[in-house]
Write an enzyme that holds these catalytic residues in place. Structure first.
Site, PDB file in Angstrom:
ATOM      1  N   GLU A  18      -0.813  66.827  54.933  1.00  0.00           N
ATOM      2  CA  GLU A  18       0.039  66.407  56.049  1.00  0.00           C
ATOM      3  C   GLU A  18      -0.539  65.235  56.827  1.00  0.00           C
ATOM      4  OE1 GLU A  18      -0.599  69.510  55.175  1.00  0.00           O
ATOM      5  OE2 GLU A  18       1.188  70.760  55.340  1.00  0.00           O
TER       6      GLU A  18
ATOM      7  N   GLU B   6       0.991  76.490  52.239  1.00  0.00           N
ATOM      8  CA  GLU B   6       1.078  77.417  53.383  1.00  0.00           C
ATOM      9  C   GLU B   6       1.872  78.674  53.014  1.00  0.00           C
ATOM     10  OE1 GLU B   6       2.309  74.071  55.949  1.00  0.00           O
ATOM     11  OE2 GLU B   6       0.916  74.929  57.412  1.00  0.00           O
TER      12      GLU B   6
HETATM   13  C1  3H9 Z   1       4.662  69.527  55.082  1.00  0.00           C
HETATM   14  O1  3H9 Z   1       4.608  70.243  54.124  1.00  0.00           O
HETATM   15  C2  3H9 Z   1       4.735  70.029  56.490  1.00  0.00           C
HETATM   16  C3  3H9 Z   1       4.406  71.497  56.629  1.00  0.00           C
HETATM   17  O2  3H9 Z   1       3.011  71.680  56.808  1.00  0.00           O
HETATM   18  C4  3H9 Z   1       5.026  72.097  57.854  1.00  0.00           C
HETATM   19  C5  3H9 Z   1       6.507  72.081  57.936  1.00  0.00           C
HETATM   20  C6  3H9 Z   1       7.022  72.820  59.125  1.00  0.00           C
HETATM   21  N1  3H9 Z   1       9.783  66.069  50.127  1.00  0.00           N
HETATM   22  O3  3H9 Z   1       5.364  61.159  44.142  1.00  0.00           O
HETATM   23  P1  3H9 Z   1       6.313  61.285  43.033  1.00  0.00           P
HETATM   24  C7  3H9 Z   1       9.882  63.112  45.922  1.00  0.00           C
HETATM   25  S1  3H9 Z   1       4.686  67.849  54.916  1.00  0.00           S
HETATM   26  C8  3H9 Z   1      10.783  65.365  49.600  1.00  0.00           C
HETATM   27  O4  3H9 Z   1       6.885  60.053  42.454  1.00  0.00           O
HETATM   28  P2  3H9 Z   1       4.218  62.362  41.383  1.00  0.00           P
HETATM   29  C9  3H9 Z   1       9.407  61.668  45.851  1.00  0.00           C
HETATM   30  O5  3H9 Z   1       9.913  60.915  46.919  1.00  0.00           O
HETATM   31  C10 3H9 Z   1       4.664  67.572  53.175  1.00  0.00           C
HETATM   32  N2  3H9 Z   1      10.654  64.601  48.493  1.00  0.00           N
HETATM   33  O6  3H9 Z   1       5.729  62.181  41.840  1.00  0.00           O
HETATM   34  C11 3H9 Z   1       9.957  61.240  44.506  1.00  0.00           C
HETATM   35  O7  3H9 Z   1      11.341  60.962  44.680  1.00  0.00           O
HETATM   36  P3  3H9 Z   1      12.049  59.804  43.828  1.00  0.00           P
HETATM   37  C12 3H9 Z   1       3.324  67.749  52.586  1.00  0.00           C
HETATM   38  C13 3H9 Z   1       9.465  64.575  47.889  1.00  0.00           C
HETATM   39  O8  3H9 Z   1       4.253  63.264  40.218  1.00  0.00           O
HETATM   40  C14 3H9 Z   1       9.830  62.515  43.659  1.00  0.00           C
HETATM   41  O9  3H9 Z   1       9.734  63.596  44.591  1.00  0.00           O
HETATM   42  N3  3H9 Z   1       3.359  67.403  51.195  1.00  0.00           N
HETATM   43  C15 3H9 Z   1       8.374  65.279  48.399  1.00  0.00           C
HETATM   44  O10 3H9 Z   1       3.558  61.037  41.271  1.00  0.00           O
HETATM   45  C16 3H9 Z   1       8.623  62.531  42.761  1.00  0.00           C
HETATM   46  O11 3H9 Z   1       7.474  62.240  43.560  1.00  0.00           O
HETATM   47  C17 3H9 Z   1       3.095  66.148  50.774  1.00  0.00           C
HETATM   48  O12 3H9 Z   1       2.793  65.285  51.538  1.00  0.00           O
HETATM   49  C18 3H9 Z   1       8.562  66.065  49.556  1.00  0.00           C
HETATM   50  N4  3H9 Z   1       7.560  66.789  50.097  1.00  0.00           N
HETATM   51  O13 3H9 Z   1       3.491  63.109  42.588  1.00  0.00           O
HETATM   52  C19 3H9 Z   1       3.167  65.929  49.289  1.00  0.00           C
HETATM   53  N5  3H9 Z   1       7.303  65.057  47.595  1.00  0.00           N
HETATM   54  O14 3H9 Z   1      11.846  60.210  42.392  1.00  0.00           O
HETATM   55  C20 3H9 Z   1       3.948  64.686  49.006  1.00  0.00           C
HETATM   56  C21 3H9 Z   1       7.732  64.238  46.616  1.00  0.00           C
HETATM   57  O15 3H9 Z   1      13.439  59.845  44.297  1.00  0.00           O
HETATM   58  N6  3H9 Z   1       4.141  64.474  47.601  1.00  0.00           N
HETATM   59  N7  3H9 Z   1       9.024  63.932  46.793  1.00  0.00           N
HETATM   60  O16 3H9 Z   1      11.318  58.541  44.191  1.00  0.00           O
HETATM   61  C22 3H9 Z   1       3.182  64.016  46.752  1.00  0.00           C
HETATM   62  O17 3H9 Z   1       2.040  63.822  47.116  1.00  0.00           O
HETATM   63  C23 3H9 Z   1       3.585  63.696  45.348  1.00  0.00           C
HETATM   64  O18 3H9 Z   1       4.976  63.521  45.326  1.00  0.00           O
HETATM   65  C24 3H9 Z   1       3.230  64.778  44.294  1.00  0.00           C
HETATM   66  C25 3H9 Z   1       3.861  64.408  42.938  1.00  0.00           C
HETATM   67  C26 3H9 Z   1       1.695  64.831  44.147  1.00  0.00           C
HETATM   68  C27 3H9 Z   1       3.743  66.130  44.696  1.00  0.00           C
END
Ligand code: 3H9
Length: 707
Positions: free
Chosen positions: A129, A109
């Site tokens: 999301e 975004e």
């Molecule tokens: C949003 O954006 C709302 C908005 O539209 C509006 C707002 C107003 N936050 O998955 P991994 C941590 S909603 C905090 O193992 P990979 C994760 O917990 C969000 N922490 O790595 C982990 O911590 P730990 C929309 C986060 O390489 C570490 O990072 N976005 C977040 O297998 C590594 O992650 C999503 O839903 C976060 N947003 O995959 C994306 N993301 O090492 C969510 C990750 O302590 N994330 N962490 O266990 C993912 O899909 C995957 O993490 C990603 C990397 C593909 C990015």
């Protein structure tokens, strides 16, 4: 000179181009200091006469992967992300987002609020999301459709699946793919070209190519709504996504933003979002196991599978897809040919669906070899046995593995209920024996129960988790007991369903209530799909050891005795034929049930859908608590992850343990106590549940205490 705006965002100016660099490992989530840094940095660059264009870029492995999910549920901190996005869009100078890694959610975004987007070829962009029970809440629902139209925007938002840079370019949400790995240089070059062309700020909110054909746009929204009625019944955010996207074509931008904000806040406060956010973090926590504190994984470069049936072949496919060489052993040439054909069939199906090419298949099959002699497994680092579920057969296989495998190789069994301690003890190396319980189809199902016998070495457990990661599985550590975590719970909640069936609910009432809760199928549809003979065999096996206090329902056996094993025989709880390929209720089944009730002097009574749901769930939750209490599961979250990934528990309910917390443990306990009056043995509350209620604690408190 580089200036720190906050300690997560820095600003440096090079030849008139201001670079705002985000640095918030591991995924550059948009926490408060990032938001503040971006807002202030853009303002400053906008005001600085030396700056002609602004580039937003990120350090580390990715452009921001979204809002910082750990901030959700806490008091919101300014500046809010939609306002930061507006500040970016309002910058009077061209703003370019330079993307790499996974630009997701709020990260994408931010990019959509910039005026131009350039990306490395390997970049993926997405709005996931919906997987958290949310919707894009920083303008995504308003900006993306204005560029790309309703179809591509809703694809991204409703599936939550990211797309690759070439597709993003095709639909217009990025403008250029960099032809070098040096993204900073590529974005500077792009900025200069834009300036040379006289291109200025290009606010996305004022673009309209995606909403120009309003009629087609609204028709698309309508069609998606109809699909959701079938696929996402009971869920909130997918429907709200369509409403918000529709508003992009029907209302001015500012109004659409207001609608999006209200919808986002409503979703954020919902149990569905809490459940899905819990699932997200839980799936990342199951790999935190005690053994990982000290042990390191053994090397695994070559894998083996014994058995080429459905399970063995599925496991071989999962292994092959991870890029490793795989040896399959079968007992004779004919079985081996069948095993190989089972493996190839999966790839052929992928080819027919356009998911892979013939060349991909040849490359993968080049790593596959088959043999009828165990000696072929000699060089393997880890072998999974997937043969017939019989202790003597398994022991014979393990004797062979013990003979041929090198010292230090891992010997794994895919048994779903046999005692792995006994299998381990039959070898000369119990420290190397572990359970790897895959779920069918093993190349698709995400869950891998890693079953830890008493004598296994810590580094073997850690190796199994490393293998799971390599195979793209969600691993859960389980202790040895009948059924481990998942099947042990399944046996209990299925029994709760059988009791209700015998007491007055029809299997069709029960299936409907469970589907309404969010499971894709009810328990009797699942039995018909899996084959009634499978659970019949399990019941016969348990018959000798079944506790005398346990109530036994004969109805399933009555069906099996008639050869009604479900879909494969055209008849089970439902009738399957050309008229009703998905099954229709069978009046004869109801007659059989009535006859059984009469035989046992049971006067049938009515069950409301709510009572069916409550009993089914309470049986599941109670057993889950016992499993945690006995240490079979490390934490309640491990139970949740098991049910979510292996048993189709609806993700937006968070898993049975999260659902229990949200329902109130005291409510569950008081139900169990009330039902114990009719069957004290089955409904005996778990001591853990009683303790938690007495102490006013939740299951999630146990999760927190364990991390
Ligand atoms: C949003 O954006 C709302 C908005 O539209 C509006 C707002 C107003 N936050 O998955 P991994 C941590 S909603 C905090 O193992 P990979 C994760 O917990 C969000 N922490 O790595 C982990 O911590 P730990 C929309 C986060 O390489 C570490 O990072 N976005 C977040 O297998 C590594 O992650 C999503 O839903 C976060 N947003 O995959 C994306 N993301 O090492 C969510 C990750 O302590 N994330 N962490 O266990 C993912 O899909 C995957 O993490 C990603 C990397 C593909 C990015």
């Amino acid at each position: 000179m580089t200036e720190r705006i906050t300690n997560k965002v820095s600003l440096d100016i090079e030849d008139g181009i201001a670079f705002l660099t985000i640095d918030n490992p591991p995924v550059n989530a948009l926490g408060q200091l990032v938001r503040q840094g971006l807002a202030e940095g853009v303002q400053r660059a906008g005001d600085d006469p030396a700056v002609q264009a602004v580039v937003i870029i990120a350090r580390g492995r990715t452009f921001p992967a979204g809002a910082d999910i750990t901030e959700f549920g806490k008091p919101p901190l300014e500046p809010f992300l939609p306002d930061v996005c507006q500040t970016i869009e309002d910058c009077p100078k061209p703003v370019i987002a330079a993307l790499h890694g996974t630009a997701l959610g709020g990260g994408f975004e931010i990019a959509l609020s910039a005026h131009y987007r350039i990306a490395l070829p390997s970049t993926r962009v997405g709005l996931p999301e919906v997987n958290l029970g949310l919707l894009p809440g920083a303008g995504g629902t308003q900006r993306m459709p204005r560029i790309a139209g309703a179809g591509p925007a809703l694809d991204l938002m409703l599936t939550g699946k990211p797309i690759k840079a070439p597709r993003a370019l095709e639909i217009g949400v990025i403008d250029e793919i960099a032809d070098t790995d040096d993204l900073r240089a590529a974005s500077a070059d792009y900025a200069r070209r834009l300036l040379a062309q006289g291109a200025g700020a290009r606010p996305t909110s004022q673009r309209a190519e995606g909403i120009a054909d309003k009629h087609a746009f609204l028709a698309e929204c309508q069609a998606r709504r109809a699909q959701l009625e079938r696929r996402a019944r009971g869920q909130k955010s997918p429907f709200m996504i369509v409403d918000c996207v529709q508003a992009a074509a029907e209302t001015p931008f500012a109004e659409g933003m207001k609608k999006e904000r209200a919808a986002f806040m409503e979703c954020l406060g919902s149990d569905q979002s809490k459940g899905m956010i819990h699932a997200f973090f839980a799936e990342r926590q199951t790999a935190r196991i005690p053994e990982a504190k000290t042990a390191r994984p053994r090397a695994i470069d070559r894998l083996g599978v014994v058995g080429g049936g459905t399970m063995g072949a599925g496991i071989a496919v999962a292994m092959l897809q991870s890029g490793l060489p795989v040896v399959m052993v079968e007992r004779d040439d004919e079985s081996l040919a069948r095993g190989r054909a089972n493996v190839e069939r999966v790839f052929d199906r992928n080819i027919s669906k356009g998911r892979m090419t013939d060349a991909d298949k040849s490359a993968i099959m080049g790593r596959f070899s088959g043999a009828t002699d165990y000696d072929a497994l000699e060089g393997c680092d880890l072998v999974v046995e997937a043969v017939f579920e019989d202790m003597d057969v398994k022991k014979a296989v393990f004797a062979e593995l013990d003979r041929v495998l090198r010292p230090g190789a891992v010997l794994a069994t895919n048994t779903s209920y046999l005692d792995i301690d006994e299998i381990a003890a039959s070898t000369a190396r119990p420290q190397d024996v572990i359970g790897l319980h895959f779920f069918s189809p093993a190349n698709i199902m995400k869950l891998l129960e890693i079953v830890v016998p008493a004598r296994v070495a810590d580094d073997v457990v850690v190796t199994a988790f490393a293998l799971a990661k390599r195979l793209g599985k969600v691993p859960v550590r389980a202790g040895v007991c009948d059924g481990f975590i998942g099947n042990r719970m399944l046996a209990v909640y299925r029994r709760a369903a059988d009791y209700m069936m015998e007491d007055g609910a029809s299997p069709y009432d029960i299936d409907a209530a469970i589907r309404d809760f969010g499971f894709p199928m009810g328990p009797y549809q699942v039995v018909d799909l899996a084959g009634g003979d499978i659970s019949w065999a399990a019941r016969k096996r348990r018959a000798a050891t079944r506790p005398p206090e346990e109530r036994y329902v004969d109805i399933p056996d009555q069906l099996c005795k008639r050869g009604w094993f479900g879909q494969k025989t055209g008849r089970g709880y439902y009738i399957y034929d050309d008229k009703s390929p998905r099954g229709r209720p069978d009046p004869e089944v109801l007659d059989i049930i009535d006859a059984e009730r009469a035989r046992k002097n049971i006067t049938p009574r009515a069950f409301s859908p709510d009572e069916i749901r409550d009993r089914y769930l309470a049986a599941m939750i109670n057993e889950g608590c016992k499993i945690v209490d006995e240490g079979i599961a490390l934490r309640p979250l491990d139970v949740d992850v098991t049910l979510l990934n292996g048993y189709a528990f609806p993700r937006w309910r968070g898993g049975p343990m999260k659902y229990a917390d949200m329902t109130g443990l005291d409510v569950i306990l008081s139900n169990l106590r009330a039902w114990a009056a009719e069957d004290a043995y089955f409904w005996r509350p778990s001591p853990l549940l009683e303790r938690l209620v007495a102490e006013g604690r939740s299951l999630d408190d146990l999760n927190k205490a364990a991390t």
